[in-house]
Design an enzyme around this catalytic site. Structure first.
Site, mmCIF file in Angstrom:
data_model
loop_
_atom_site.group_PDB
_atom_site.id
_atom_site.type_symbol
_atom_site.label_atom_id
_atom_site.label_comp_id
_atom_site.label_asym_id
_atom_site.label_seq_id
_atom_site.Cartn_x
_atom_site.Cartn_y
_atom_site.Cartn_z
ATOM 1 N N HIS A 200 34.624 34.902 33.586
ATOM 2 C CA HIS A 200 35.185 36.148 33.496
ATOM 3 C C HIS A 200 34.366 37.179 33.118
ATOM 4 O O HIS A 200 33.289 36.866 32.111
ATOM 5 C CB HIS A 200 36.165 36.103 32.200
ATOM 6 C CG HIS A 200 37.105 37.126 32.003
ATOM 7 N ND1 HIS A 200 36.917 38.384 31.452
ATOM 8 C CD2 HIS A 200 38.264 37.346 32.505
ATOM 9 C CE1 HIS A 200 37.816 39.035 31.321
ATOM 10 N NE2 HIS A 200 39.058 38.573 31.937
ATOM 11 N N CYS A 238 37.982 40.248 37.301
ATOM 12 C CA CYS A 238 39.085 41.106 36.381
ATOM 13 C C CYS A 238 38.790 42.559 36.504
ATOM 14 O O CYS A 238 37.685 42.900 36.120
ATOM 15 C CB CYS A 238 38.534 40.661 34.824
ATOM 16 S SG CYS A 238 39.572 41.618 33.686
ATOM 17 N N HIS A 267 42.093 38.867 37.653
ATOM 18 C CA HIS A 267 43.001 39.469 36.690
ATOM 19 C C HIS A 267 43.397 40.850 37.152
ATOM 20 O O HIS A 267 42.545 41.620 37.284
ATOM 21 C CB HIS A 267 42.338 39.433 35.243
ATOM 22 C CG HIS A 267 42.050 38.138 34.672
ATOM 23 N ND1 HIS A 267 41.550 38.113 33.515
ATOM 24 C CD2 HIS A 267 42.641 36.792 35.067
ATOM 25 C CE1 HIS A 267 41.635 36.757 33.150
ATOM 26 N NE2 HIS A 267 42.464 36.152 33.974
ATOM 27 N N ASP A 311 47.434 41.309 34.553
ATOM 28 C CA ASP A 311 46.799 41.100 33.434
ATOM 29 C C ASP A 311 47.565 41.866 32.512
ATOM 30 O O ASP A 311 48.584 42.350 32.441
ATOM 31 C CB ASP A 311 45.292 41.317 33.433
ATOM 32 C CG ASP A 311 44.407 41.128 32.376
ATOM 33 O OD1 ASP A 311 44.745 40.418 31.603
ATOM 34 O OD2 ASP A 311 43.205 41.306 32.439
ATOM 35 N N HIS A 312 46.905 42.127 31.272
ATOM 36 C CA HIS A 312 47.434 43.068 30.007
ATOM 37 C C HIS A 312 48.625 43.778 30.619
ATOM 38 O O HIS A 312 48.501 44.763 31.555
ATOM 39 C CB HIS A 312 46.551 43.709 29.248
ATOM 40 C CG HIS A 312 45.377 42.929 28.922
ATOM 41 N ND1 HIS A 312 44.247 43.440 28.307
ATOM 42 C CD2 HIS A 312 45.246 41.580 28.882
ATOM 43 C CE1 HIS A 312 43.674 42.507 28.217
ATOM 44 N NE2 HIS A 312 43.976 41.182 28.356
ATOM 45 N N TYR A 325 50.271 41.087 25.935
ATOM 46 C CA TYR A 325 50.873 39.802 26.743
ATOM 47 C C TYR A 325 52.241 39.560 26.397
ATOM 48 O O TYR A 325 53.053 38.308 26.308
ATOM 49 C CB TYR A 325 49.747 38.416 26.069
ATOM 50 C CG TYR A 325 48.878 38.345 26.873
ATOM 51 C CD1 TYR A 325 48.704 37.957 27.956
ATOM 52 C CD2 TYR A 325 47.486 38.698 26.173
ATOM 53 C CE1 TYR A 325 47.312 37.869 28.817
ATOM 54 C CE2 TYR A 325 46.290 38.689 26.794
ATOM 55 C CZ TYR A 325 46.363 38.104 27.862
ATOM 56 O OH TYR A 325 45.111 37.899 28.626
HETATM 57 C C1 DNO Z 1 42.156 38.795 27.517
HETATM 58 C C2 DNO Z 1 41.558 37.890 28.349
HETATM 59 C C3 DNO Z 1 40.165 37.270 27.926
HETATM 60 C C4 DNO Z 1 40.043 36.051 28.671
HETATM 61 C C5 DNO Z 1 38.433 35.186 28.421
HETATM 62 C C6 DNO Z 1 38.091 34.211 29.364
HETATM 63 O O1 DNO Z 1 43.193 39.215 27.648
HETATM 64 O O2 DNO Z 1 41.321 38.185 29.715
HETATM 65 O O3 DNO Z 1 40.226 36.829 26.640
HETATM 66 O O4 DNO Z 1 40.721 35.036 28.628
HETATM 67 O O5 DNO Z 1 37.496 36.316 28.377
HETATM 68 O O6 DNO Z 1 37.304 33.328 28.947
#
Ligand code: DNO
Length: 347
Positions: A200, A238, A267, A311-312, A325
């Site tokens: 990531h 990401c 992501h 993602d978020h 989340y």
């Molecule tokens: C946050 C995530 C990160 C991710 C780590 C991967 O929301 O995208 O915490 O899980 O960086 O190791």
């Protein structure tokens, strides 16, 4: 694309039943969360996660994350034992059917934001990063109340000071060397087990609190992929981590690394890039700086067939819970990603 969704286990307010009702859902993304970084996950815990997920009618094919112990990043003598534990976790996850493992190589602090509930004009709340707020914080000095969402809460203030101090002399080149040492030992194991490792990017993709960060841009991702030039040594693209810097052309990177077959996990999230930082926004392109359509199209056109997750999300409709989340906005994000993909496919 294989649509997936992050779930924090039994304690998560978002249930597997909720997730299953999101159209097109394929795999859960989760981890064994109650074992300290560096230790081996019990086979029972992994089997239990698999059982719960499969009982809910979903699959368990993605782990996020197996954390990398700081001694590995610091290159300490003790790293070999932690690397062996890491390899054992890869083997155990693979045995349970996991196909993709996400991890990061950020010293001490994982994703960093300065506000977890910044109110947007529509009344929703979101995660934000403002440079002046970061500059006002000294993780070595502030007392008590300093915990940001991505940080490892298991550190006491003293331990945090100590581990940050250990990085003071570390250069980016030294961190690259330690990453190389790690990759050369874990990737052959992943290859043998048929698991794709997906690093990531650093979030945000620049140095914070004077600590080195190296998984930050195209040049460095090129370098990373060459260290072990194998499919199993891949990335989690990401969009928010890369896209919070105006220097990264995320659609271009999506096209390039998908064509190389090296993106195993995506992501998808939108951000508004500001002069003094960034705010996370709804997934829709017009809500932020990123062109989500262009990124999805770049993935599609270059044969991407890995896992992708919204993602978020913001907090909307009165939901409360783990910042980034909740269920609702991530589910809206999933529906949007489905829509983009279907439209691109049918064009
Ligand atoms: C946050 C995530 C990160 C991710 C780590 C991967 O929301 O995208 O915490 O899980 O960086 O190791």
């Amino acid at each position: 694309m294989k649509l997936s969704f992050r779930w924090y286990g039994k304690e998560d307010k978002v249930t597997l039943e909720n997730i299953r009702q999101i159209p097109g859902m394929c795999s859960i993304v989760t981890a064994v969360y109650d074992v300290p970084s560096g230790e081996v996950w019990s086979k029972e815990s992994i089997a239990e996660l698999k059982r719960q997920i499969e009982t809910a009618g979903l699959r368990f094919e993605v782990v996020e994350s197996i954390p990398v112990h700081e001694d590995i990043k610091l290159g300490k003598a003790s790293r070999d034992g932690f690397i062996e534990n890491y390899c054992e976790n890869i083997r155990r996850a693979a045995e349970a059917g996991v196909k993709c493992i996400c991890y990061n190589f950020m010293p001490v602090f994982d994703w960093t934001r300065t506000e977890t509930a910044h109110v947007l004009p529509d009344g929703s709340t979101t995660l934000a990063y403002y440079q002046e707020q970061v500059e006002a914080v000294d993780p070595m000095q502030s007392e008590g109340d300093l915990t940001l969402p991505g940080w490892d809460a298991s550190y006491s203030r003293e331990e945090l000071k100590q581990v940050v101090a250990e990085y003071q002399a570390m250069t980016e080149e030294k961190l690259w060397e330690n990453l190389e040492y790690f990759l050369k030992r874990i990737i052959p194991v992943a290859k043998k087990c048929n698991v794709n490792m997906a690093i990531h990017e650093d979030d945000p993709c620049w140095s914070i609190f004077g600590l080195p960060r190296i998984i930050t841009n195209e040049e460095n991702l090129d370098r990373f992929l060459k260290i072990v030039d194998e499919t199993n040594n891949g990335i989690t693209l990401c969009t928010g981590s890369l896209g919070c810097s105006g220097h990264n052309d995320v659609a271009k990177m999506a096209a390039k690394y998908a064509a190389m077959g090296r993106i195993h996990f995506v992501h998808m999230r939108n951000v508004a890039v500001l002069e003094n930082g960034f705010e996370e926004r709804a997934h829709l392109s017009s809500c932020g700086t990123l062109d989500m359509y262009a990124i999805m199209k770049a993935l599609y056109d270059n044969g991407f067939d890995g896992y992708i997750r919204p993602d978020h999300g913001r907090m909307i409709w009165g939901e409360t819970g783990r910042p980034g989340y909740g269920l609702y906005d991530r589910a809206l994000g999933a529906a949007y990603l489905n829509g983009l993909w279907e439209a691109i496919e049918k064009q």
